[in-house]
Write an enzyme that holds these catalytic residues in place. Structure first.
Site, mmCIF file in Angstrom:
data_model
loop_
_atom_site.group_PDB
_atom_site.id
_atom_site.type_symbol
_atom_site.label_atom_id
_atom_site.label_comp_id
_atom_site.label_asym_id
_atom_site.label_seq_id
_atom_site.Cartn_x
_atom_site.Cartn_y
_atom_site.Cartn_z
ATOM 1 N N HIS A 1 0.843 -1.201 0.000
ATOM 2 C CA HIS A 1 0.000 0.000 0.000
ATOM 3 C C HIS A 1 0.875 1.246 0.000
ATOM 4 O O HIS A 1 0.965 1.961 -0.980
ATOM 5 C CB HIS A 1 -0.940 -0.028 1.202
ATOM 6 N N LEU A 2 1.581 1.493 1.091
ATOM 7 C CA LEU A 2 2.430 2.686 1.185
ATOM 8 C C LEU A 2 3.843 2.379 1.677
ATOM 9 O O LEU A 2 4.576 3.288 2.053
ATOM 10 C CB LEU A 2 1.783 3.737 2.101
ATOM 11 N N CYS B 1 -0.126 0.313 9.793
ATOM 12 C CA CYS B 1 -0.308 1.675 9.296
ATOM 13 C C CYS B 1 -1.737 1.925 8.818
ATOM 14 O O CYS B 1 -2.360 2.911 9.215
ATOM 15 C CB CYS B 1 0.661 1.957 8.144
ATOM 16 N N HIS B 2 -2.257 1.043 7.971
ATOM 17 C CA HIS B 2 -3.598 1.259 7.416
ATOM 18 C C HIS B 2 -4.462 0.012 7.442
ATOM 19 O O HIS B 2 -5.506 -0.035 6.815
ATOM 20 C CB HIS B 2 -3.491 1.800 5.984
ATOM 21 N N GLY B 3 -3.998 -1.038 8.137
ATOM 22 C CA GLY B 3 -4.837 -2.207 8.375
ATOM 23 C C GLY B 3 -4.838 -3.269 7.293
ATOM 24 O O GLY B 3 -5.753 -4.096 7.263
#
Length: 193
Positions: A133-134, A157-159
């Site tokens: 993702h990132l 970070c974002h699951g």
């Protein structure tokens, strides 16, 4: 050619000689000049091209050898490959069965466990430890870390949640964890890269 006694008065015999041009000499000079220019061009271009090659320290990081002899089934280690975390996991038969039981057509990035591992070594899952993702580092490779709802890796970070085969199952990550090129040198050593 006229002799001195046959010349009209006042003529210089040196002016009457014909200039003889040797075409072989001219060709040799042309070939020598072009060859000299070619050697000069190579002498200039070769160092310029050679300086673009990777340095010795970069080449040393292009492959990583990992000793897998001490990784028990169900355990994973974190190594380093090209300055990124590398997850090396020894899957249990239960984790392999869980990964194989997932219908591939339900996955966001459809891949089987067999496509992500080497034939005959399907218990060894080797992935980069970078969320797609990132670029965060997911949890789950070290002892006691959150492995997420699918028992693989979890990115805090974002699951994003990955299953035991490192495939994305939940969250914003678009792709599975990346599997780099690797080869088994022996039963206890794997070379990545």
């Amino acid at each position: 050619m006229a002799t001195d006694d046959q010349l009209p008065p006042g003529e210089n015999p040196a002016l009457l000689t014909e200039e003889v041009h040797d075409p072989r000499r001219r060709d040799f000079i042309n070939i020598a000049a072009v060859s000299f220019a070619g050697v000069g061009a190579v002498a200039i271009v070769l160092p310029l091209v050679n300086q673009m090659n990777p340095s010795a320290d970069v080449l040393a990081q292009s492959t990583t050898e990992v000793d897998i002899s001490k990784i028990e089934p169900g355990q994973a280690i974190v190594a380093s490959f090209r300055k990124q975390p590398l997850f090396v996991r020894n899957l249990t038969p239960k984790e392999i069965a869980e990964a194989n039981a997932v219908p591939v057509n339900t996955l966001r990035d459809p891949q089987t466990l067999a496509e992500r591992t080497k034939a005959g070594k399907s218990n060894w899952l080797i992935t980069l430890g970078v969320c797609t993702h990132l670029g965060c580092v997911p949890l789950g490779a070290r002892e006691g870390e959150n492995r997420g709802p699918f028992g693989g890796y979890f990115c805090p970070c974002h699951g994003s949640a990955y299953d035991t085969a490192g495939r994305i199952r939940q969250g914003p990550a678009p792709k599975n964890l990346f599997v780099p090129e690797y080869a088994f040198n022996s039963d206890t050593v794997v070379t990545v890269g």
